[in-house]
Design a protein around this motif. Structure first.
Motif, PDB file in Angstrom:
ATOM      1  N   THR A  97      79.915  -1.658 144.584  1.00 25.22           N
ATOM      2  CA  THR A  97      81.245  -0.855 144.845  1.00 25.22           C
ATOM      3  C   THR A  97      82.021  -0.914 143.855  1.00 25.22           C
ATOM      4  O   THR A  97      82.561  -0.171 143.261  1.00 25.22           O
ATOM      5  N   GLU A  98      82.351  -2.356 143.529  1.00 27.73           N
ATOM      6  CA  GLU A  98      83.466  -2.603 142.490  1.00 27.73           C
ATOM      7  C   GLU A  98      83.035  -1.911 140.964  1.00 27.73           C
ATOM      8  O   GLU A  98      84.133  -1.466 140.355  1.00 27.73           O
ATOM      9  N   THR A  99      82.036  -1.754 140.698  1.00 27.99           N
ATOM     10  CA  THR A  99      81.617  -1.321 139.479  1.00 27.99           C
ATOM     11  C   THR A  99      81.543   0.159 139.511  1.00 27.99           C
ATOM     12  O   THR A  99      82.006   0.938 138.590  1.00 27.99           O
ATOM     13  N   ARG A 110      83.937   1.974 141.119  1.00 28.65           N
ATOM     14  CA  ARG A 110      85.133   2.179 141.212  1.00 28.65           C
ATOM     15  C   ARG A 110      85.587   2.278 139.709  1.00 28.65           C
ATOM     16  O   ARG A 110      86.549   3.237 139.568  1.00 28.65           O
ATOM     17  N   GLU A 127      81.533   4.423 148.753  1.00 26.70           N
ATOM     18  CA  GLU A 127      82.363   4.451 147.415  1.00 26.70           C
ATOM     19  C   GLU A 127      82.311   5.865 146.996  1.00 26.70           C
ATOM     20  O   GLU A 127      83.306   6.332 146.454  1.00 26.70           O
TER      21      GLU A 127
END
Ligand code: SF4
Length: 312
Positions: free
Chosen positions: A150-152, A154, A194
């Motif tokens: 998810t962080e990537t 974003r 996401e």
């Protein structure tokens, strides 16, 4: 753009780009799970036809296939490039890749697809940045196996026009057995949420029939595992939306190592595929595409050839 470069250069020192979190430097000799070092890792750039109607459009899509992968699906249809990294790069550098893409786009194709980009996101971003700098107005498609962090994802907001993820498993035992990813379901669901946060369920199609914005979720039915497919669809409907576009694929054939696995060494049957289609209808999915049951005979790429998808 500077922010992206900064974040990714950190990843290259101790890679945590994907859920594997190897924490290894991305350089030659590192034993990364995905086999990727710091090189661009583009196996081939080519015109690909025969995809979903809004991905294929009238002329096909310009696809950039990366080598290596952060999953190890034993039935991988791209196994020639996903489990092997050629010793010598086919393309000299990013400029060479960009030039090849531009040459294809000159034929009027308006979409560039990145296939298996999860472990090569920094390289993908460099390609997109260079194309944009040179005035390219094509849309960019992120075609991943769904095993994305998810962080990537974003960091890709505003850069990617169309997300085209797989959603392979609802069953983590299967995910472990066939793709070496015991946390696949939770991870892929997080990734899809996401993507949905960024795009919602709207799929915008341009005047020429190409997807310009949105999400298409792909699911490949594998033999003997109808229940897994049904549970994937149920989970998407319950946790994300039944208004998403679903591409339900029947094109499985025993590629890669699958011939050696009892139960996986056959195509899927019409009965199996129809059972999944029936559930898709029952869950209220009205957007998307199915395939003919004989489609398994049409999708056998050969990455040894200059045009891997050209049928002889
Ligand atoms: S992208 Fe590759 S090196 Fe980085 S964490 Fe994932 S598998 Fe490991």
């Amino acid at each position: 753009m500077t922010m992206l470069s900064g974040d990714f250069s950190l990843s290259m020192q101790s890679c945590m780009l994907c859920p594997r979190n190897c924490r290894l430097p991305r350089r030659a000799g590192s034993q990364t799970y995905c086999l990727a070092g710091e090189q661009t890792g583009v196996a081939t750039v080519c015109i690909h036809t025969g995809e979903e109607p809004p991905v294929n459009g009238s002329k096909g899509i310009c696809n950039v296939f990366f080598s290596g992968c952060n999953l190890s699906c034993i039935y991988c249809q791209n196994h020639q490039i996903s489990r092997n990294i050629p010793r010598k790069e086919k393309y000299k550098d990013t400029a060479h890749i960009v030039y090849t893409i531009e040459t294809i786009l000159e034929t009027g194709i308006p979409l560039v697809g990145f296939v298996s980009p999860t472990h090569r996101i920094p390289q993908m971003v460099s390609i997109i940045q260079m194309l944009k700098k040179r005035g390219c107005t094509a849309g960019f498609v992120y075609n991943s196996n769904g095993y994305d962090k998810t962080e990537t994802l974003r960091l890709l907001e505003g850069l990617i026009d169309v997300y085209l993820p797989d959603f392979k498993y609802a069953d983590n035992i299967l995910a472990q057995k066939y793709s070496d990813a015991p946390d696949y379901f939770k991870t892929a669901m997080g990734a899809l949420k996401e993507m949905y946060r960024q795009k919602s369920h709207t799929l915008i199609i341009d005047k020429d029939g190409y997807a310009a914005y949105g999400i298409i979720v792909r699911h490949l039915v594998i033999p003997g595992h109808v229940e897994n497919s049904i549970n994937v669809l149920r989970a998407i409907a319950a946790e994300v939306s039944n208004r998403l576009h679903i591409s339900l694929m029947s094109q499985y054939y025993p590629a890669g190592l699958a011939e050696n696995y009892s139960g996986l060494n056959r195509n899927i049957s019409e009965v199996e595929y129809n059972a999944v289609k029936k559930e898709m209808d029952a869950l209220g999915f009205q957007n998307g595409w199915t395939q003919n049951i004989d489609s398994a005979g049409f999708y056998h790429p050969d990455f040894e050839m200059p045009q891997p998808f050209k049928r002889i």
